[in-house]
Design an enzyme around this catalytic site. Structure first.
Site, short mmCIF file in Angstrom:
data_model
loop_
_atom_site.label_atom_id
_atom_site.label_comp_id
_atom_site.label_asym_id
_atom_site.label_seq_id
_atom_site.Cartn_x
_atom_site.Cartn_y
_atom_site.Cartn_z
N GLY A 1 0.85 -1.18 0.00
CA GLY A 1 0.00 0.00 0.00
C GLY A 1 0.88 1.22 0.00
N CYS B 1 2.81 5.35 -2.91
CA CYS B 1 3.68 5.22 -4.09
C CYS B 1 3.40 3.98 -4.93
CB CYS B 1 5.13 5.22 -3.64
SG CYS B 1 5.56 6.71 -2.72
#
Ligand code: UGA
Length: 445
Positions: free
Chosen positions: A261, A264
């Site tokens: 998660g 980025c």
């Protein structure tokens, strides 16, 4: 040489403080006055180990200052770093370039002397050339602006270390002067022998997204095998260890769990697919769709395991330990853990949440979960405990620490960090990602 850093989020604030640490005079710029005021007082508006100390040190020394004024930045800097965000566009896979475009146009228009603009944000390939043209268009008459792309590879949680001691530096530019200027900015790293890759704009832009796409693929690769071991049995950690011994593969980023998660990896693989699709190469990055889907299925698996243990989620009490997207961060952007917590609540459960740093950010997104300040409070009378982010204090947990508090001895290890045998020996029902669910023994004999 005086530097400005435009955009003072995780990337920009860290870069600004690190550049001050290297001895430069630095001016941080942001459009958010509250953030700029806090930073100016030496207060960091987010959690990042080691950064508050650096910020306080250099705001106190006067080497690091902050402003909301592009005019001041234009008059101050010889080199302007662009570190604003490129979030996913609402309802689309592509990156939103509004902030980068505005930052480049703004600083170009404000420049009062020849200077260098250096992009650090993660952008779709082709952006640097387009932004260079924007800079030229907005530059005041008689002012020459050089342009370079210098992607950043810092990890949250290690941002200071990664910025002060990067494992490589990548600079894309068409200007010799720009290249020489950046070699001076990064002189201390270069003296230590840090690889410096001097290249064109497109390669520099692609290096960044290629690195993140590779890391995302590596995580989904092992998570795909977790789906297999969940079906046939086997031990996903041993599998990862064994293939990781092959130096060509390597053990890092092969931890199966709730998946990746953050601000980025998820948005970068989506933006990359979108950009490459725009270029007419529809099939080229299609595998990243699978990478994304495998990743999202991990969240379904945790919800499935909870449902299987509880029968029905309605009116059950569930402890969620960890909501940040990874430990040592208070960032909950695209956090698998927080998404799972929200889904369990949606299924009718009461969800007690404890994250050492991310309760506040989580509550902004999911105000209806119950936030508490310790493991003990989170597990009080619960029907199941879910460990979803591997903070050290959760990794250190022993069955005996929780037994006086829980309603039922049931635990799901979403990060493969607990010793299953210890928990099972203590009488707990243990579920893990990559772990086959034991056959339910039929009550009928
Ligand atoms: C990532 C990259 O690692 C950085 O190099 C890059 O500069 C940064 O994105 C960026 O583009 O700015 P970051 O988002 O801080 O850094 O986090 P990572 O350490 O890469 O972790 C990403 C996610 O993968 C986390 O949710 C983590 O829990 C998960 N992960 C990581 C796994 O599920 N398994 C692993 O084995 C490793």
């Amino acid at each position: 040489m005086r530097l400005t850093v435009i955009g003072t989020g995780y990337l920009g604030a860290t870069h600004a403080a690190a550049m001050a640490e290297l001895g430069f005079e630095v001016l941080g710029v942001d459009v958010d006055p509250a953030k700029i005021e806090a930073l100016g007082r030496g207060e960091l508006p987010f959690y990042e180990p080691g950064l508050p100390e650096l910020l306080r040190k250099h705001t106190a020394s006067g080497r690091l200052r902050f402003t909301t004024s592009m005019e001041k930045a234009g008059a101050f800097g010889d080199v302007h770093f662009i570190a604003v965000g490129t979030p996913q566009k609402a309802g689309e896979a592509a990156a939103d370039m509004t902030y980068v475009d505005a930052a480049v146009a703004g600083i170009a228009a404000a420049a009062t002397r020849d200077s260098l603009i250096v992009g650090k944000s993660t952008v779709p390939v082709g952006s640097a050339r387009r932004l260079k043209e924007i800079a030229e268009e907005y530059a005041p008459a008689g002012i020459h602006l050089d342009f370079a792309w210098n992607p950043e590879f810092l990890r949250e949680g290690f941002a200071v270390e990664d910025t002060l001691r990067p494992d490589r530096l990548v600079v894309g530019t068409d200007s010799r002067t720009a290249d020489q200027t950046l070699r001076r900015v990064y002189a201390s790293a270069l003296t230590r022998g840090t690889p410096y890759i001097s290249t064109d704009f497109e390669t520099a832009e692609l290096v960044k997204v290629a690195a993140n796409a590779f890391l995302a693929t590596k995580i989904s690769f092992i998570n795909a095998f977790a789906e297999v071991t969940e079906t046939v049995g086997g031990d996903i950690q041993t599998l990862a260890d064994a293939i990781g011994h092959d130096a060509r593969i390597g053990r890092r980023f092969l931890n199966a769990g709730v998946g990746f998660g953050g601000g980025c990896l998820p948005k970068d693989i989506r933006a990359l697919q979108a950009r490459i699709g725009e270029l007419g190469l529809d099939k080229t990055m299609r595998f990243l769709n699978e990478v994304d889907e495998i990743n999202m299925r991990r969240r379904d698996r945790v919800v499935f395991l909870a449902e299987q243990l509880l029968g029905d989620l309605a009116d059950k009490r569930i402890a969620v330990l960890g909501t940040s997207f990874k430990p040592d961060s208070d960032d909950v952007r695209d956090s698998p853990a927080l998404d799972i917590a929200g889904r369990l609540y949606g299924g009718g459960a009461e969800v007690l949440v404890y994250d050492p740093k991310a309760n506040e950010n989580s509550a902004k997104r999911f105000p209806r979960l119950t936030y508490v300040d310790s493991i003990e409070e989170a597990v009080q009378d619960v029907d199941v405990v879910l460990l979803l982010t591997e903070w050290q204090e959760f990794k250190d947990m022993k069955p005996g620490d929780l037994e006086a508090f829980v309603g039922s001895r049931q635990i799901v290890d979403g990060r493969n960090v607990l010793d299953r045998v210890d928990w099972e020996n203590a009488g707990w029902t243990f579920r893990g990602l990559g772990l086959k669910v034991p056959e339910v023994v039929s009550a009928r004999t």
